[in-house]
Design an enzyme around this catalytic site. Structure first.
Site, PDB file in Angstrom:
ATOM      1  N   SER A 237       0.825  -1.198   0.000  1.00 38.81           N
ATOM      2  CA  SER A 237       0.000   0.000   0.000  1.00 38.81           C
ATOM      3  C   SER A 237       0.859   1.248   0.000  1.00 38.81           C
ATOM      4  CB  SER A 237      -0.966   0.002   1.191  1.00 38.81           C
ATOM      5  OG  SER A 237      -0.410   0.708   2.280  1.00 38.81           O
ATOM      6  N   LYS A 238       0.356   2.239  -0.707  1.00 39.60           N
ATOM      7  CA  LYS A 238       1.047   3.515  -0.808  1.00 39.60           C
ATOM      8  C   LYS A 238       1.179   4.134   0.585  1.00 39.60           C
ATOM      9  CE  LYS A 238       2.302   7.217  -3.362  1.00 39.60           C
ATOM     10  NZ  LYS A 238       3.442   7.218  -4.274  1.00 39.60           N
TER      11      LYS A 238
END
Ligand code: GLU
Length: 466
Positions: A237-238
């Protein structure tokens, strides 16, 4: 769908920011599935959730696909421009009992979720009069009692109790469809044969199956992809700082290496091949090669693969990529093409070049202990006498090129009764001032020219005489 149908797949990103690696992988597999069967790949922007739109993200998607070489045959279609279509099908569902108008006040964003289905029990006539009175409404899916089954090409047969499924909203108050409804309508209308997406959508799929059934449509083949985890075993995930496709490109990873690497996350060709171009991947791809176990995004492996891509790269192409960095790092007149070739097999990133060639312009201040090297059988005394002899031989070398110098130095070693390495190691050390250099002693001589070579050897001799 019959075996002979040409596949039609779609990449359906929501424009909510950047292209994360999971998204890129989905796009690649959709593209490969279509191309491996001679079919079409469609791009559809799922932008009906206006609150989540991030300006500029469609550009990021288009740019990322172009960089990856993943070209679409149709689109991009924008769901926001098709809003009228979805309402029509939702109303058709209301007619046939697959959906109903709901007049309840949404509590908050997402507040529809725990809805108890009260409006599904409102008699039809009453619902119609509330509609005529202009009460605000949404349209919800009516989940029938029973169980729902579907087959997934990767995860196999899945059956759920319908009691676990919520009466999800299909059309929102603003008239826009939810993603959950629009994707079913569009996948049908666009003739999508295989829906490829992340396994986080597996739990919603029974609701989609019920929608297909209620609309009298044949569902597509579902192909859910396994999770991609980072080195800590968490979902990429960013927010957790995992790099997006653009980030990786900016860090110096070659798009073709990233594509190759990403295609091997959760898919295997069934043999031990590791290097593929996109079209080779299309030739090798099959749904059977997809795995349901999570795969790990291993940055070290990607870095290694990037280096391998430079090793396999056409020298001219590499020279073009390396030139700006070489021009900045090497001011001395030198054959930059040759230097590029020395670097090509020794780097993982273009940004590794400056540190590799920094000794060319200026000899680093190095320690005489570099002259002691067990494997080359040299120490300070051997090095000193070798350098003295080499200096004399090199002063008369003509032409001052790699071949001539190499011949001279190895002949000298023979005359002195030494191993080649006992001549070459000290010379290389004196010329580069580093424990490693991108080429051997004779190449260094040619690169630096006679004057600089002799000057550096003198420095070496004086260091060893201290
Ligand atoms: N719009 C969804 C997403 O961005 C697509 C899911 C699907 O492929 O159906 O995740």
């Amino acid at each position: 769908m019959t075996e002979t149908t040409r596949p039609r797949t779609r990449f359906a990103p929501s424009p909510t920011g950047y292209m994360h690696i999971g998204n890129l992988r989905t796009a690649i597999f959709e593209y490969l599935l279509a191309k491996s069967g001679g079919g079409d790949f469609i791009l559809r922007i799922e932008d009906t959730d206006q609150a989540r739109l991030v300006p500029g993200s469609v550009d990021v998607i288009l740019k990322s696909l172009a960089l990856a070489g993943v070209t679409y045959d149709e689109g991009p279609y924008y769901q926001s421009e098709r809003r009228g279509i979805y309402a029509e099908y939702a109303k058709r569902l209301v007619e046939t009992g697959g959906a109903y108008y709901c007049f309840c006040e949404p509590k908050e964003r997402g507040g529809y979720e725990k809805y108890d289905g009260a409006c599904s029990r409102v008699p039809r006539a009453e619902a119609e009069s509330r509609l005529r009175a202009g009460e605000p409404w949404v349209i919800r899916q009516r989940i029938p009692p029973g169980r729902t089954s579907f087959a997934d090409a990767v995860f196999g047969g899945i059956t759920v109790d319908n009691a676990e499924l919520d009466d999800q909203v299909l059309i929102k108050r603003d008239g826009m469809p939810t993603y959950n409804f629009a994707n079913v309508v569009d996948d049908h209308l666009m003739g999508i044969t295989h829906v490829v997406r992340g396994s986080e959508y597996l739990s919603s799929t029974p609701k989609y199956s019920l929608l297909y059934a209620a609309l009298g449509w044949e569902p597509p083949v579902y192909v859910h992809l396994p999770l991609v985890l980072n080195a800590d075993g968490e979902k990429l995930s960013k927010r957790r700082g995992d790099a997006s496709f653009e980030d990786l490109v900016a860090m110096g990873y070659l798009p073709r290496a990233i594509v190759n690497f990403v295609a091997l996350l959760g898919w295997s060709p069934g043999d031990d091949r590791e290097f593929f171009t996109l079209s080779e991947l299309a030739g090798a791809f099959s749904i059977k090669g997809l795995s349901k176990s999570p795969s790990v995004f291993d940055m070290n492996k990607l870095t290694w693969m990037n280096g391998e891509y430079f090793k396999r790269m056409d020298p001219e192409e590499f020279f073009g990529m390396a030139l700006p960095s070489l021009k900045e790092s090497v001011a001395r007149p030198a054959d930059l093409r040759k230097i590029a070739e020395m670097c090509r097999t020794r780097i993982n990133f273009i940004s590794d070049i400056p540190a590799l060639v920094d000794f060319i312009d200026a000899l680093p201040d190095y320690d005489a202990s570099l002259y002691t090297h067990k494997k080359s059988k040299t120490d300070a005394a051997v090095s000193r006498s070798s350098l003295l002899a080499a200096r004399e031989a090199l002063a008369g070398a003509e032409p001052f090129d790699n071949d001539t110098v190499y011949r001279l130095l190895t002949e000298l070693a023979a005359v002195m009764g030494r191993k080649n390495s006992q001549l070459l190691w000290p010379a290389r050390t004196a010329l580069s001032g580093k424990p490693t250099s991108p080429c051997g002693a004779s190449e260094l001589c040619e690169l630096l020219g006679k004057d600089e070579t002799l000057a550096r050897i003198d420095i070496g001799i004086s260091k060893l005489s201290e």
